[in-house]
Motif scaffolding. Structure first.
Motif, short mmCIF file in Angstrom:
data_model
loop_
_atom_site.label_atom_id
_atom_site.label_comp_id
_atom_site.label_asym_id
_atom_site.label_seq_id
_atom_site.Cartn_x
_atom_site.Cartn_y
_atom_site.Cartn_z
N SER A 92 27.79 53.55 43.88
CA SER A 92 28.42 52.89 44.81
C SER A 92 28.65 51.21 44.67
N VAL A 93 27.70 50.62 44.03
CA VAL A 93 27.75 49.20 44.01
C VAL A 93 29.05 48.95 43.13
N CYS A 94 28.93 49.96 41.90
CA CYS A 94 30.13 49.78 40.83
C CYS A 94 31.58 49.77 41.88
N LEU A 95 31.62 50.75 42.64
CA LEU A 95 32.94 51.10 43.10
C LEU A 95 33.30 49.86 44.40
N ASN A 96 32.03 49.64 44.93
CA ASN A 96 32.12 48.28 45.74
C ASN A 96 32.74 47.15 45.11
N VAL A 97 32.32 46.72 43.97
CA VAL A 97 32.67 45.52 43.21
C VAL A 97 34.11 45.84 42.76
N LEU A 98 34.57 46.96 42.24
CA LEU A 98 35.83 47.31 41.66
C LEU A 98 36.79 47.16 42.72
N SER A 99 36.59 47.44 44.01
CA SER A 99 37.43 47.58 44.86
C SER A 99 37.80 46.01 45.45
N ASP A 101 40.14 56.77 41.18
CA ASP A 101 40.94 55.82 41.98
C ASP A 101 40.65 54.49 41.95
N SER A 102 39.33 54.24 42.13
CA SER A 102 38.97 52.93 41.91
C SER A 102 39.45 52.11 40.64
N VAL A 103 39.21 53.05 39.47
CA VAL A 103 39.63 52.35 38.12
C VAL A 103 41.12 52.32 37.70
N ARG A 104 41.85 53.48 38.53
CA ARG A 104 43.34 53.54 38.40
C ARG A 104 43.88 52.27 39.01
N THR A 126 44.09 59.14 30.03
CA THR A 126 43.65 60.20 29.40
C THR A 126 42.31 60.63 29.74
N ASN A 127 41.46 60.16 29.90
CA ASN A 127 40.04 60.44 30.67
C ASN A 127 39.78 59.15 31.05
N LEU A 128 38.87 59.09 32.05
CA LEU A 128 38.21 58.05 33.04
C LEU A 128 37.43 57.17 32.15
N ALA A 129 36.69 57.58 31.07
CA ALA A 129 35.97 56.59 30.24
C ALA A 129 36.79 55.84 29.36
N ASN A 130 37.85 56.48 29.10
CA ASN A 130 38.63 55.83 27.84
C ASN A 130 39.56 54.63 28.61
N LEU A 131 40.07 55.17 30.02
CA LEU A 131 40.86 53.93 30.81
C LEU A 131 39.89 52.90 30.95
N VAL A 132 38.43 53.08 31.31
CA VAL A 132 37.74 52.02 31.72
C VAL A 132 37.51 51.12 30.39
N CYS A 133 37.57 51.63 29.18
CA CYS A 133 37.43 51.01 28.05
C CYS A 133 38.74 49.88 27.59
N THR A 134 39.97 50.73 27.96
CA THR A 134 41.20 49.92 27.76
C THR A 134 41.31 48.76 28.70
N ILE A 135 40.79 49.04 29.98
CA ILE A 135 40.67 47.73 30.93
C ILE A 135 39.70 46.80 30.44
N LEU A 136 38.51 47.21 30.06
CA LEU A 136 37.77 46.32 29.68
C LEU A 136 38.21 45.32 28.20
#
Lengths: 232, 324
Positions: A151-158, A187-190, A199-209
């Protein structure tokens, strides 16, 4: 007085005095614990990241004791500068080595709470995020199942007012370690994606990073290449 | 004061740096020289290695340097920072490295020097800096590097030495000066270098450490030594050589780092500083040029990331027979 003499000799010999002070203190015994801690306190009050002073302080605690106030001292330094990596390192040293506390597992809950507060106040702080992960050393299960980590991750991402890099990389680590993402995670990452394909969540996280931390684009591309089916 | 280049990648003003180093050598009465007097051996290593990397070692008098080095040797076999000072492992390595540059290791009583170094190993595998006993993983690296150059690594307990270094490994994959000490890029170079030389890199979590190391790159392109510290040219060596030894150097932005180093040059008087606009010194001049070498900057000879000596010097040593 011994310290003055040692400092003078070290000046003449052009050597670093820290080890010589240890040599003298060891001869004098645990009664000088307070004095050694006081000495490093003085140096750290001028330079709170002084590497040799911290090394000497760790030696003093190990050899002469004086652990009682150390966690409070770390807190004091972190109040002054929450980005002080040396103070975070010392905090970890205390909770794992102090004979007065219960060890890492016993301290975990209170330390997680402490760290999350620090993260939420300054999400761009590499030290606090690393410290949080360190609290779950050798216990991957607790790391991925503790709701406060996720939840700290989600909090910061929002939030729109801060750097998301460490929150994203922590979420990536959680996913790669087996965290089952919920719709909240997706939803947070998108919400941070710039029309990047999902494609998949981890993949999208890497792209954004790769986009928010471009100087390390090659590293994030490598992380993307290492995503296994389990992290999808 | 150093001046910044334009927004494009600047150029290495190699000739100016050579002149800066040779002038510094001559200014024995300068304040900087007097203050640095006791670590002249280190200064000589930094200056001479830089000259060799720029292919200008021939501009100094080999005989003068070598005879001065030998005046710094103590009866114990160790070398001091300057004539008349006490021996220390730090200066012993620098002395051996300088002699290696000039291909003059053969003038040493190798047995005596190696015994001095080997005698500094403690029971737990760690190394002390000198007879006073200070322990630090820097000294582990120095001992291992020195003995390896002298081909006398078997004089120490390598297994215990490695064991001690591994005990200084932290959760972030990095290494400190003693067990529990904060990970620091300089200490990491020493530990990774020692593990590389002893064929023990399997103890390093390369992915984890590689990430910690590439996180040292700041927005300026320069590298710092610990989280939230300022970038400094010297980390262009310690972080970069560590990344190369663990085969992860592609994780940093090399072009941005090269630009940062070049921006730290004094384009008028030569020399390199810790960061742009600061005063130059020999220490940062060496690390800047060594960093550019690791980045394969044209006109700079290749440097070995573990031994911190030009690759051709190391190759020469490998192919020379030596009796320990």
């Amino acid at each position: 007085m011994e310290r003055v003499i040692v400092a003078h000799i070290c000046c003449l010999r052009k050597v670093d005095p820290w080890h010589h002070w240890r040599w003298v203190a060891e001869k004098l015994g645990p009664e000088v614990a307070g004095r050694e801690l006081d000495c490093t306190w003085r140096v750290l009050s001028l330079d709170a990241k002084h590497y040799l002073a911290w090394s000497h302080r760790q030696w003093a605690l190990r050899a002469l004791g004086g652990w009682e106030d150390e966690l409070d001292y770390c807190h004091e330094l972190l109040e002054a500068d929450v980005f002080n990596n040396s103070a975070w390192n010392q905090r970890y040293y205390v909770i794992t080595q102090s004979p007065l506390l219960g060890g890492l597992e016993a301290m975990r809950e209170s330390e997680v709470s402490y760290t999350i507060k620090a993260i939420l106040a300054n999400p761009a702080n590499e030290s606090s995020w690393r410290y949080l992960k360190g609290l779950y050393k050798d216990d991957k299960e607790s790391w991925i199942s503790d709701p406060s980590v996720s939840s700290v991750c989600l909090n910061v991402l929002s939030r729109t007012d801060c750097f998301h890099g460490f929150a994203l990389s922590t979420l990536l680590d959680l996913l790669c370690d087996g965290l089952r993402p919920t719709n909240k995670h997706r939803d947070s990452v998108r919400a941070l994606a710039n029309e990047e394909p999902y494609t998949n969540l981890a993949n999208l996280v890497c792209t954004i990073l790769g986009r928010v931390d471009p100087i390390r684009a090659n590293y994030w591309a490598w992380r993307k290449s290492k995503i296994t089916v389990a992290a999808m | 004061m150093s001046s910044t280049s334009s927004s494009q990648m600047g150029q290495l003003v190699a000739d100016k740096h050579v002149r800066y180093i040779l002038m510094a050598e001559k200014k024995k009465e300068s304040l900087e020289s007097v203050v640095m007097d006791h670590l002249r051996m280190n200064g000589a290593y930094w200056g001479l290695t830089t000259l060799d990397l720029l292919d200008k070692l021939g501009t100094v008098s080999e005989d003068e340097v070598v005879s001065w080095i030998m005046t710094c040797q103590h009866e114990s076999g160790g070398f001091a920072g300057n004539t008349g000072h006490d021996p220390h492992i730090l200066y012993t390595l620098s002395a051996v490295q300088i002699l290696a540059l000039f291909d003059k290791i053969n003038i040493l009583d190798v047995g005596k020097v190696s015994s001095y170094v080997a005698g500094l190993q403690n029971e737990d595998g760690s190394f002390s800096g000198d007879m006073w006993g200070e322990i630090d993983t820097r000294f582990s690296y120095i001992a291992i590097c020195c003995l390896s150059l002298l081909k006398c690594l078997d004089k120490i307990n390598v297994e215990k030495a490695v064991e001690y270094i591994v005990s200084c490994k932290n959760l972030d994959g990095g290494f400190g000066c003693t067990p529990g000490a904060e990970s620091h890029a300089g200490q990491i170079f020493c530990c990774v270098g020692a593990l590389a030389i002893t064929g023990s890199l399997h103890h390093v979590d390369k992915d984890l450490l590689g990430w910690w190391l590439c996180e040292r790159q700041t927005k300026t392109g320069g590298l710092n030594g610990r989280p939230e510290k300022l970038p400094d040219v010297c980390y262009s060596w310690w972080v970069l050589s560590s990344l190369i030894m663990i085969d992860r150097v592609h994780w940093i932005d090399k072009a941005k780092l090269a630009k940062f180093i070049l921006d730290c040059q004094d384009l008028d008087n030569g020399g390199i500083s810790d960061r742009p606009e600061d005063a130059v010194d020999i220490f940062h001049t060496y690390f800047g040029v060594a960093g550019l070498s690791l980045l394969e900057y044209p006109g700079v000879k290749a440097i070995d990331p573990a031994y911190a000596l030009p690759v051709d010097v190391i190759n020469r040593i490998i192919f020379t027979k030596n009796d320990c």
